[in-house]
Design an enzyme around this catalytic site. Structure first.
Site, PDB file in Angstrom:
ATOM      1  N   GLU A  56      19.455   6.503   5.279  1.00 12.08           N
ATOM      2  CA  GLU A  56      19.424   6.946   6.685  1.00 12.08           C
ATOM      3  C   GLU A  56      20.438   6.168   7.525  1.00 12.08           C
ATOM      4  N   SER A  63       8.222   3.935   8.114  1.00 13.58           N
ATOM      5  CA  SER A  63       9.234   4.577   7.277  1.00 13.58           C
ATOM      6  C   SER A  63       9.397   6.068   7.548  1.00 13.58           C
ATOM      7  N   ASP A  72       1.463  -9.670   8.409  1.00 17.54           N
ATOM      8  CA  ASP A  72       1.966  -8.528   9.171  1.00 17.54           C
ATOM      9  C   ASP A  72       3.408  -8.840   9.563  1.00 17.54           C
ATOM     10  N   HIS A  83      13.565   8.803  -2.446  1.00 18.56           N
ATOM     11  CA  HIS A  83      12.894   8.817  -3.743  1.00 18.56           C
ATOM     12  C   HIS A  83      11.428   9.143  -3.534  1.00 18.56           C
ATOM     13  N   THR A 126       0.826  -1.217   0.000  1.00 21.08           N
ATOM     14  CA  THR A 126       0.000   0.000   0.000  1.00 21.08           C
ATOM     15  C   THR A 126       0.859   1.266   0.000  1.00 21.08           C
ATOM     16  N   LEU A 137       9.334  -4.342   1.435  1.00 17.58           N
ATOM     17  CA  LEU A 137       9.235  -2.873   1.457  1.00 17.58           C
ATOM     18  C   LEU A 137       8.443  -2.381   2.661  1.00 17.58           C
ATOM     19  N   TYR A 139      14.723   4.925  13.474  1.00 15.85           N
ATOM     20  CA  TYR A 139      14.468   4.352  12.142  1.00 15.85           C
ATOM     21  C   TYR A 139      15.785   3.904  11.493  1.00 15.85           C
ATOM     22  N   SER A 196      18.326   1.757   3.574  1.00  6.68           N
ATOM     23  CA  SER A 196      18.124   3.203   3.438  1.00  6.68           C
ATOM     24  C   SER A 196      19.402   4.004   3.637  1.00  6.68           C
ATOM     25  N   LYS A 235      16.861   0.119  10.464  1.00  2.00           N
ATOM     26  CA  LYS A 235      17.239  -0.239   9.089  1.00  2.00           C
ATOM     27  C   LYS A 235      18.643  -0.857   9.047  1.00  2.00           C
TER      28      LYS A 235
HETATM   29  P1  NAP Z   1       5.673   3.947   2.732  1.00  2.00           P
HETATM   30  O1  NAP Z   1       4.956   4.628   1.605  1.00  2.00           O
HETATM   31  O2  NAP Z   1       5.699   4.594   4.081  1.00  2.00           O
HETATM   32  O3  NAP Z   1       5.041   2.467   2.883  1.00  2.00           O
HETATM   33  C1  NAP Z   1       5.308   1.690   4.006  1.00  2.00           C
HETATM   34  C2  NAP Z   1       4.527   0.388   3.872  1.00  2.00           C
HETATM   35  O4  NAP Z   1       4.830  -0.441   5.011  1.00  2.00           O
HETATM   36  C3  NAP Z   1       3.012   0.543   3.832  1.00  2.00           C
HETATM   37  O5  NAP Z   1       2.495  -0.257   2.800  1.00  2.00           O
HETATM   38  C4  NAP Z   1       2.574  -0.009   5.188  1.00  2.00           C
HETATM   39  O6  NAP Z   1       1.309  -0.645   5.117  1.00  2.00           O
HETATM   40  C5  NAP Z   1       3.633  -1.066   5.417  1.00  2.00           C
HETATM   41  N1  NAP Z   1       3.722  -1.514   6.808  1.00  2.00           N
HETATM   42  C6  NAP Z   1       3.822  -0.757   7.930  1.00  2.00           C
HETATM   43  N2  NAP Z   1       3.825  -1.530   9.029  1.00  2.00           N
HETATM   44  C7  NAP Z   1       3.698  -2.817   8.600  1.00  2.00           C
HETATM   45  C8  NAP Z   1       3.616  -4.068   9.251  1.00  2.00           C
HETATM   46  N3  NAP Z   1       3.642  -4.185  10.586  1.00  2.00           N
HETATM   47  N4  NAP Z   1       3.502  -5.180   8.493  1.00  2.00           N
HETATM   48  C9  NAP Z   1       3.451  -5.097   7.134  1.00  2.00           C
HETATM   49  N5  NAP Z   1       3.506  -3.945   6.465  1.00  2.00           N
HETATM   50  C10 NAP Z   1       3.639  -2.808   7.182  1.00  2.00           C
HETATM   51  O7  NAP Z   1       7.193   3.665   2.320  1.00  2.00           O
HETATM   52  P2  NAP Z   1       7.915   3.778   0.879  1.00  2.00           P
HETATM   53  O8  NAP Z   1       8.353   5.166   0.678  1.00  2.00           O
HETATM   54  O9  NAP Z   1       7.094   3.091  -0.143  1.00  2.00           O
HETATM   55  O10 NAP Z   1       9.243   2.933   1.173  1.00  2.00           O
HETATM   56  C11 NAP Z   1       9.293   1.524   0.976  1.00  2.00           C
HETATM   57  C12 NAP Z   1      10.405   0.935   1.807  1.00  2.00           C
HETATM   58  O11 NAP Z   1      11.640   1.509   1.430  1.00  2.00           O
HETATM   59  C13 NAP Z   1      10.287   1.175   3.314  1.00  2.00           C
HETATM   60  O12 NAP Z   1      10.831   0.056   3.962  1.00  2.00           O
HETATM   61  C14 NAP Z   1      11.172   2.387   3.547  1.00  2.00           C
HETATM   62  O13 NAP Z   1      11.627   2.405   4.886  1.00  2.00           O
HETATM   63  C15 NAP Z   1      12.270   2.121   2.551  1.00  2.00           C
HETATM   64  N6  NAP Z   1      12.961   3.270   2.015  1.00  2.00           N
HETATM   65  C16 NAP Z   1      12.256   4.288   1.464  1.00  2.00           C
HETATM   66  C17 NAP Z   1      12.937   5.351   0.876  1.00  2.00           C
HETATM   67  C18 NAP Z   1      12.189   6.484   0.226  1.00  2.00           C
HETATM   68  O14 NAP Z   1      12.802   7.521   0.008  1.00  2.00           O
HETATM   69  N7  NAP Z   1      10.907   6.315  -0.119  1.00  2.00           N
HETATM   70  C19 NAP Z   1      14.333   5.349   0.859  1.00  2.00           C
HETATM   71  C20 NAP Z   1      15.016   4.282   1.424  1.00  2.00           C
HETATM   72  C21 NAP Z   1      14.324   3.226   1.995  1.00  2.00           C
HETATM   73  P3  NAP Z   1      -0.054  -0.116   5.812  1.00  2.00           P
HETATM   74  O15 NAP Z   1      -0.894   0.389   4.679  1.00  2.00           O
HETATM   75  O16 NAP Z   1      -0.633  -1.341   6.409  1.00  2.00           O
HETATM   76  O17 NAP Z   1       0.321   0.940   6.804  1.00  2.00           O
HETATM   77  O1  F7E Z   2      12.708  14.641   5.458  1.00  2.00           O
HETATM   78  C1  F7E Z   2      13.616  18.053   6.545  1.00  2.00           C
HETATM   79  C2  F7E Z   2      13.892  16.924   7.509  1.00  2.00           C
HETATM   80  O2  F7E Z   2      10.735  13.282   6.134  1.00  2.00           O
HETATM   81  C3  F7E Z   2      13.724  15.118   4.600  1.00  2.00           C
HETATM   82  C4  F7E Z   2      12.057   8.313   4.278  1.00  2.00           C
HETATM   83  O3  F7E Z   2      11.506   7.809   3.083  1.00  2.00           O
HETATM   84  O4  F7E Z   2      14.025   9.062   3.142  1.00  2.00           O
HETATM   85  C5  F7E Z   2      12.954   9.497   3.954  1.00  2.00           C
HETATM   86  O5  F7E Z   2      13.437  10.030   5.178  1.00  2.00           O
HETATM   87  C6  F7E Z   2      14.419  16.305   5.243  1.00  2.00           C
HETATM   88  C7  F7E Z   2      14.854  16.082   6.695  1.00  2.00           C
HETATM   89  O6  F7E Z   2      12.542  12.272   4.639  1.00  2.00           O
HETATM   90  C8  F7E Z   2      10.297  19.297   7.250  1.00  2.00           C
HETATM   91  O7  F7E Z   2      14.427  17.419   8.739  1.00  2.00           O
HETATM   92  C9  F7E Z   2      12.270  20.129   6.969  1.00  2.00           C
HETATM   93  O8  F7E Z   2      16.163  16.565   6.867  1.00  2.00           O
HETATM   94  O9  F7E Z   2      11.017  13.925   3.701  1.00  2.00           O
HETATM   95  P1  F7E Z   2      11.640  13.533   4.977  1.00  2.00           P
HETATM   96  P2  F7E Z   2      13.770  11.568   5.395  1.00  2.00           P
HETATM   97  O10 F7E Z   2      13.774  11.818   6.842  1.00  2.00           O
HETATM   98  O11 F7E Z   2      15.007  11.936   4.643  1.00  2.00           O
HETATM   99  C10 F7E Z   2      14.862   8.062   3.722  1.00  2.00           C
HETATM  100  C11 F7E Z   2      15.923   7.691   2.710  1.00  2.00           C
HETATM  101  C12 F7E Z   2      14.108   6.907   4.256  1.00  2.00           C
HETATM  102  O12 F7E Z   2      14.593   5.791   4.264  1.00  2.00           O
HETATM  103  C13 F7E Z   2      12.838   7.209   4.985  1.00  2.00           C
HETATM  104  O13 F7E Z   2      12.004   6.064   5.059  1.00  2.00           O
HETATM  105  O14 F7E Z   2      13.509  17.392   5.284  1.00  2.00           O
HETATM  106  N1  F7E Z   2      12.376  18.789   6.819  1.00  2.00           N
HETATM  107  N2  F7E Z   2      11.009  20.466   7.238  1.00  2.00           N
HETATM  108  C14 F7E Z   2      11.164  18.238   6.982  1.00  2.00           C
HETATM  109  N3  F7E Z   2      10.755  16.958   6.916  1.00  2.00           N
HETATM  110  C15 F7E Z   2       9.436  16.711   7.104  1.00  2.00           C
HETATM  111  N4  F7E Z   2       8.983  15.438   7.005  1.00  2.00           N
HETATM  112  N5  F7E Z   2       8.539  17.710   7.386  1.00  2.00           N
HETATM  113  C16 F7E Z   2       8.922  19.023   7.481  1.00  2.00           C
HETATM  114  O15 F7E Z   2       8.111  19.897   7.735  1.00  2.00           O
END
Ligand code: NAP
Ligand code: F7E
Length: 322
Positions: A125, A82, A56, A177, A10, A78, A147, A123, A151
């Site tokens: 992170e 997050s 889950d 992304h 989702t 995935l 987080y 990630s 990870k």
């Molecule tokens: P997202 O939109 O926040 O989606 C997170 C997903 O995890 C949702 O489908 C959620 O499902 C599911 N989830 C949460 N708790 C769960 C549980 N207990 N059991 C099974 N599923 C669960 O994240 P995304 O941006 O698509 O990212 C995908 C993955 O890549 C994540 O692991 C994230 O940490 C990692 N990641 C993301 C980025 C990025 O920039 N987007 C970068 C690096 C790594 P529900 O609908 O049930 O809540």
């Molecule tokens: O923040 C700054 C904040 O929440 C980016 C996740 O997908 O990418 C994501 O994590 C930056 C940070 O993403 C606001 O302090 C300023 O420096 O969009 P974000 P994130 O924390 O980088 C990594 C790769 C993952 O793996 C994670 O799952 O933006 N920032 N002002 C803010 N951030 C938020 N959210 N809201 C603000 O108002």
């Protein structure tokens, strides 16, 4: 026909990956949690060919059952908590879901069928307080949030199951992304949606935290292709997936407001409540290994990404009456 099982179906990446694998001829199962997941109807509308299975990441038995029922060739993990700020508020749940959830899925694979190929969503992170720039597969980790710590566990347990059991298990160390499907809590979508709402007269200001943080932002649709490629190699290896370019939050703000002809200074305020207890100040990835070995490259520029997100939010907000 290959079969894939995706957790986090989702979420942003789950949907793009499912679409990509279906376009390649895969049978795709998405693992869904909860007895009435509110995102299920939208998911089934957007991806009608998706097949869903309950499970889950907190429930070992449900993962074993999901793997047994679907019989996948490939599992993409995935699912996670997050959102970085939530990980301070619910640190234990984050460790359990984002960290131990990886172990549970690897255990399901070890028990049911060790020939299943496994992708872990690692990630940038994990690099946190960065030890070098740009960050590559060799850069040491220094996570700055619960987080990031979770990870890092998920990353190393994936490496360990590869080395201990010979499972084809890999990590994609993905940098940020984004897309029009990004959750509204993340900064890019928060900005693009606010810009659209301000332009349409639905919102007056935008409150943000640290405008100086820098991220390597790419398009999610590009990144899921790398995830698939990582599972098609002869040898299981980990890869950094990134654009190699970095921009500040302020750059994103300026670009997004500029897109609709508004001056950001009239609308953006900072609010300490969006600051983090420990910040990741600078991320920029070195994607050269992925380029060389996978033939993968980010194809969407920062400017194109911002434009795509602002235009999508303008269209969405025009359709929605508040
Ligand atoms: P997202 O939109 O926040 O989606 C997170 C997903 O995890 C949702 O489908 C959620 O499902 C599911 N989830 C949460 N708790 C769960 C549980 N207990 N059991 C099974 N599923 C669960 O994240 P995304 O941006 O698509 O990212 C995908 C993955 O890549 C994540 O692991 C994230 O940490 C990692 N990641 C993301 C980025 C990025 O920039 N987007 C970068 C690096 C790594 P529900 O609908 O049930 O809540
Ligand atoms: O923040 C700054 C904040 O929440 C980016 C996740 O997908 O990418 C994501 O994590 C930056 C940070 O993403 C606001 O302090 C300023 O420096 O969009 P974000 P994130 O924390 O980088 C990594 C790769 C993952 O793996 C994670 O799952 O933006 N920032 N002002 C803010 N951030 C938020 N959210 N809201 C603000 O108002």
């Amino acid at each position: 026909m290959k079969t894939a099982l995706i957790t986090g179906i989702t979420g942003q990446d789950g949907m793009y990956l499912a679409e990509h694998l279906l376009s390649l001829g895969y049978r795709v199962y998405g693992m869904i949690r909860g007895q009435a997941n509110p995102k299920r109807p939208q998911l089934e509308r957007i991806i009608p060919n998706i097949e869903l299975v309950e499970g889950d990441l907190l429930d070992q038995g449900s993962l074993i059952a999901a793997v047994e029922i679907t019989g996948p060739d490939e599992v993409y993990n995935l699912g996670a908590i997050s959102f970085v700020p939530l990980s301070w508020k619910q640190a234990e749940l984050t460790a359990d879901t984002t960290g131990l959830g990886v172990l549970r899925m690897l255990e399901a694979i070890r028990i049911v069928n060790k020939n299943i190929r496994f992708y872990q969503a690692s990630s940038s992170e994990m690099f946190g307080k960065v030890r070098e720039t740009p960050q590559s597969e060799q850069t040491p980790f220094h996570p700055r949030s619960p987080y990031g710590v979770a990870k890092t566990y998920g990353h190393y347990i994936t490496v360990n199951y590869r080395e201990s059991y010979g499972i084809y298990a890999v990590s994609g160390i993905c940098f940020n992304h984004e897309s029009p499907r990004r959750g509204l809590e993340f900064v890019t979508r928060k900005i693009s949606n606010a810009v659209a709402r301000i332009k349409l007269g639905k919102q007056r200001e935008l409150l943000l935290g640290n405008l100086d943080a820098k991220r390597d932002w790419g398009f999610a649709g590009d990144y899921v292709k790398a995830m698939h490629l990582m599972l098609q190699q002869d040898e299981p290896e980990d890869y950094v997936i990134a654009t190699g370019k970095t921009h500040s939050v302020l750059d994103f703000v300026q670009q997004a407001f500029g897109r609709v002809g508004l001056d950001w200074r009239e609308y953006v305020r900072t609010d300490p409540k969006f600051m983090r207890p420990a910040e990741v100040e600078l991320l920029v990835g070195d994607p050269s290994k992925a380029e060389r070995k996978l033939g993968w490259r980010a194809t969407t520029s920062f400017e194109e990404l911002v434009a795509m997100m602002v235009e999508a939010d303008l269209a969405l907000e025009r359709r929605q009456r508040d």
